[in-house]
Motif scaffolding. Structure first.
Motif, short mmCIF file in Angstrom:
data_model
loop_
_atom_site.label_atom_id
_atom_site.label_comp_id
_atom_site.label_asym_id
_atom_site.label_seq_id
_atom_site.Cartn_x
_atom_site.Cartn_y
_atom_site.Cartn_z
N ASP A 153 1.83 -49.41 58.83
CA ASP A 153 1.87 -50.88 58.92
C ASP A 153 2.49 -51.36 57.59
O ASP A 153 2.62 -50.76 56.77
CB ASP A 153 0.49 -51.55 59.24
CG ASP A 153 0.69 -52.86 59.99
OD1 ASP A 153 1.95 -53.32 59.95
OD2 ASP A 153 -0.28 -53.35 60.51
N TYR A 154 2.74 -52.86 57.53
CA TYR A 154 3.11 -53.26 56.17
C TYR A 154 2.51 -54.53 55.97
O TYR A 154 2.07 -55.27 56.78
CB TYR A 154 4.57 -53.40 56.29
CG TYR A 154 5.15 -54.66 57.09
CD1 TYR A 154 5.61 -55.83 56.49
CD2 TYR A 154 5.50 -54.60 58.28
CE1 TYR A 154 5.93 -56.96 57.23
CE2 TYR A 154 5.72 -55.84 59.16
CZ TYR A 154 6.03 -56.93 58.55
OH TYR A 154 6.49 -58.15 59.08
N GLU A 155 2.48 -54.74 54.61
CA GLU A 155 2.21 -56.29 54.22
C GLU A 155 2.98 -56.82 52.95
O GLU A 155 3.66 -55.73 52.40
CB GLU A 155 0.81 -55.78 53.47
CG GLU A 155 0.03 -56.99 53.10
CD GLU A 155 -1.40 -56.74 52.20
OE1 GLU A 155 -2.41 -56.57 52.92
OE2 GLU A 155 -1.42 -56.03 51.06
N LEU A 156 3.43 -57.88 53.03
CA LEU A 156 4.04 -58.62 52.13
C LEU A 156 2.90 -59.35 50.99
O LEU A 156 2.19 -60.03 51.34
CB LEU A 156 4.94 -59.80 52.71
CG LEU A 156 5.72 -59.29 53.69
CD1 LEU A 156 6.60 -60.58 54.32
CD2 LEU A 156 6.67 -58.14 53.07
N ARG A 157 3.27 -59.06 49.71
CA ARG A 157 2.54 -59.62 48.64
C ARG A 157 3.18 -60.49 47.71
O ARG A 157 4.16 -59.87 47.13
CB ARG A 157 1.72 -58.41 47.93
CG ARG A 157 0.63 -57.65 48.89
CD ARG A 157 0.07 -56.43 48.18
NE ARG A 157 -0.73 -55.60 48.88
CZ ARG A 157 -1.25 -54.29 48.57
NH1 ARG A 157 -0.97 -54.29 47.26
NH2 ARG A 157 -2.01 -53.72 49.25
N LYS A 194 1.25 -49.66 54.41
CA LYS A 194 0.08 -48.95 54.39
C LYS A 194 0.10 -47.83 55.33
O LYS A 194 0.19 -47.97 56.78
CB LYS A 194 -0.90 -50.24 54.82
CG LYS A 194 -0.92 -51.39 54.02
CD LYS A 194 -1.74 -52.51 54.28
CE LYS A 194 -3.16 -52.03 53.45
NZ LYS A 194 -3.86 -53.24 53.61
#
Length: 774
Positions: free
Chosen positions: A174-178, A190
């Protein structure tokens, strides 16, 4: 200033509808106008200038080039809406708005944008088993690129597939934008790897005609085995397994089970998530035979001629594989008549109430065509002529399908290009549907090789090996090689050069300079140095005639056999050898089908101090039995005759060892003689192999991959032969098994041989050697 359009089409609430009507009225009086529903085409104003606001990283020209609006044009609502869509399609902006600004009597079109943030860093979390560089290579998103969520979603799929190929079937990504600040962010992937999932068991239900092992033999998906840690075999890869299901269907249809049905596999993961259990249901259906084979449409050949060419025959078991080959063969028959666009359709008609099928071939011949221009692309090093001289097609000649196929095979056989990279595209030039231009696309590979290796062989003892070769020297297809082999009992130096097309003709020319020191024999050591020069010419397809002149000087050392005459052994040999060679192997390094035939006659006595006649035959056959099981066989026979002088012992035949009869030790087979001699201070009777003027042997092998990815194979073998006079020929036999590793320094062979017959009590032999046997 008025906002004209946005990229967001929203459903109009009552409140927004009222607002829209108010704005519409205001536009009529004050030129302020906003639209969510375009409605009929309307002219808005004549554009005096175009301005872009909100850009920081994107160049203004990139936007102006994208839109169709220009200074001096009359702007309408349709043109404006399309321009907003074009700007948004650049994927650089979160939103795009258009505005109308009045300035000193001029009508200015203003586009306001908000740029998407920049991906400053790409971070992977949870990748304990897979290297970060390997994961990065799978991404289309790059650091310092503008954020594009659609591309990130493609990256997720690539990473998921990559993990599956590595054996992590249960991995999730999965992915996350910070956000780092308003304009920059970190993209974090992730990952939850879990452990590798191995195939514990593959079970088939309903299969009667073929065993589970036979079906597993054609699959790429394998059960976990002893060598899985080396090769990666046993990993479950869903994509490969789906292809395996199609392989099973094709396997059954090739064996005559026309109505086979393979059900949806049942895949079960163990509770500890380490193992996969696969169950496959097979409904084989009846075995079909062929009843009638008929031909329809534009038939150019007689039925008898067509039936003779077919591999599929009436009253024989139906085979999908043979049918495909027949369609290809029939298409080529038409193409060889110039009908480049010939179409061969095949229709199957199962016979009601019978397990038989009628096969109907229907022909559409099209029109006759000719070869146009032939262009070669992608050959940055290899000269055009090296490729063109392998072609059987010519500009202006009538189209020929078989010549086109053979040309491609010949170019592939050169070995100068990446496997699968040779593509022959045929395209009709504009306005000429009776001409086909041929574009040959190639991708060059590294044809130079440098190898250095060391090890131990039971045949030669400890060895050090080095070689440098260039198979496409100067891009002219020439071969230049240098090799050095230093072992306890054998030292060899060789430098060779071959020009396959001398002066751009069909003549082949080459030569070698060599130096050898050998102490393998228990009777003597010898040193040999010299050179050879050879020329060859094709006399048929895949067949060449070679003539070789060789000059060598042999000197014996450390002679322990008192019956050996140094005057016979030492001295110069000058010989001429004529060889007819036919080579139809599909691959010279790892052949799986085809054959190799060599017949030679040698005369020594063209000057020098030695004389003899020698005739030799060497035949090798390769055949794919089923799946990756390869049958290999070899038959060798050689005979040497005197021409008034004694034959040197170094030229006579002996057998035994890792290169021929593997159930025996080196020089164990041949005429023996016992003499009394003193060797190293010990006086007693010693037995020596005196060598034979005739030798013949055969070798049979079955070879199959043990761990494909690791280049490991197992082999079962049987050898038989003898080195003795024809009238005293006593066949010796052995059998055994072994393992082969196709390593970077060559083929390493580990083999155990066991003699048969009267020699069974002699015990087994273990051989470790380097190099392909045949």
């Amino acid at each position: 200033m008025s906002q004209l359009f946005t990229d967001r089409d929203r459903l109009l609430s009552p409140y927004k509808l009222c607002s829209f009507l108010v704005l519409f009225i205001l536009f009529i009086s004050t030129n302020i106008f906003a639209i969510d529903d375009i409605g009929p085409k309307q002219n808005l104003f004549k554009i005096s200038d175009i301005q872009i606001e909100g850009i920081k990283k994107v160049e203004k020209e990139a936007i102006l080039e994208r839109i169709n609006s220009r200074k001096g044009m009359m702007l309408d609502n349709y043109l404006l809406r399309k321009d907003i869509q074009r700007i948004y399609s650049l994927k650089y902006f979160e939103w795009v708005e258009s505005h109308h600004r009045k300035l000193k009597g001029k009508d200015i079109l203003v586009f306001k944008v908000k740029e998407k943030p920049i991906v400053t860093r790409i971070i992977f979390e949870g990748n304990d088993e897979v290297d970060e560089d390997d994961l990065t290579s799978q991404l289309k998103t790059k650091e310092f690129s503008i954020l594009d969520v659609n591309t990130i979603k493609l990256d997720l799929a690539s990473l998921q597939k990559f993990y599956e190929e590595k054996g992590f079937y249960l991995a999730s990504v999965d992915y996350e934008l910070r956000n780092r600040n308003e304009e920059n962010l970190d993209l974090v992937f992730k990952i939850r790897e879990y452990e590798k999932v191995l195939v514990k068991k593959i079970s088939f239900f309903g299969n009667k005609a073929f065993s589970d092992d036979e079906i597993k033999g054609i699959m790429e998906t394998r059960e976990e085995s002893l060598f899985s840690f080396m090769s990666g075999s046993g990993n479950f890869k869903e994509f490969n397994f789906n292809i395996d299901i199609e392989r099973i269907k094709d396997f059954y249809k090739t064996k005559g089970y026309l109505l086979v049905n393979v059900g949806t596999p049942d895949i079960t993961v163990s509770e500890d998530r380490k193992w996969v259990f696969i169950s496959v249901k097979v409904n084989e259906g009846p075995l079909f035979t062929v009843r009638d084979i008929t031909f329809q449409g534009e038939v150019l050949f007689s039925d008898s001629e067509l039936h003779e060419k077919l591999k599929l025959k009436s009253d024989e078991t139906y085979s999908e594989a043979l049918l495909r080959q027949d369609v290809q063969m029939l298409t080529e028959m038409y193409q060889d008549k110039g009908y480049a666009f010939a179409n061969v359709l095949r229709t199957l008609h199962p016979v009601p109430g019978e397990n038989r099928v009628d096969v109907e071939f229907s022909f559409e011949k099209g029109k006759i065509a000719y070869f146009g221009k032939i262009v070669v692309k992608g050959n940055t090093k290899t000269r055009d002529k090296v490729i063109r001289r392998e072609l059987k097609i010519h500009e202006g000649a009538m189209f020929s399908g078989s010549s086109l196929r053979e040309s491609k095979e010949n170019v592939n056989r050169l070995g100068f290009f990446e496997p699968g990279s040779v593509v022959f595209n045929t395209v009709s030039p504009q306005g000429r549907d009776d001409v086909l231009d041929v574009e040959i696309q190639v991708k060059e590979r590294n044809t130079g090789q440098i190898s250095l290796g060391a090890g131990y062989s039971t045949a030669t003892g400890a060895f050090l090996q080095a070689s440098i070769s260039q198979n496409n020297f100067r891009g002219l297809g020439q071969n230049l090689s240098f090799s050095l082999n230093i072992a306890d009992s054998n030292k060899t130096f060789n430098i060779g050069f071959t020009e396959p097309y001398l002066f751009d003709t069909k003549w082949t020319a080459g030569g070698d300079i060599f130096l050898t020191s050998n102490s393998q024999s228990s009777s003597y050591d010898y040193k040999r140095k010299g050179f050879d020069i050879r020329v060859g010419y094709p006399i048929f397809d895949y067949t060449r005639l070679f003539v070789t002149y060789k000059f060598e000087d042999t000197q014996l050392e450390n002679v322990v056999d008192p019956t050996i005459d140094p005057d016979t052994e030492n001295g110069l040999a000058s010989s001429v050898k004529t060889t007819i060679l036919r080579d139809k192997r599909d691959n010279r390094m790892e052949p799986t089908k085809g054959y190799y035939l060599s017949l030679s006659a040698e005369y020594a006595g063209v000057g020098g101090e030695k004389k003899w006649f020698r005739n030799e035959f060497d035949g090798r056959l390769f055949h794919r039995v089923v799946g990756d099981l390869i049958f290999r066989s070899r038959l060798f026979a050689g005979k040497i005759e005197r021409d008034g002088r004694a034959i040197p012992r170094t030229e006579k035949y002996t057998l035994g060892g890792s290169r021929n009869l593997r159930g025996y030790s080196y020089e164990d087979i041949g005429p023996k003689k016992t003499v009394n001699a003193t060797i190293e201070g010990v006086n007693r009777d010693y037995t020596f192999n005196s060598g034979s003027l005739f030798s013949a042997y055969t070798q049979i092998e079955f070879e199959h991959p043990l761990a494909r990815e690791a280049g490991l194979k197992w082999v079962l073998f049987f050898d038989a032969g003898d080195a003795s006079p024809v009238d005293d020929f006593d066949l010796k036999m052995d059998y055994g098994f072994g393992f082969r590793w196709f390593s970077p320094i060559g083929v390493l062979r580990f083999e155990f041989g066991y003699p048969l017959g009267d020699d069974e009590q002699a015990g087994s032999q273990f051989h470790f050697d380097i190099g392909q046997l045949f």
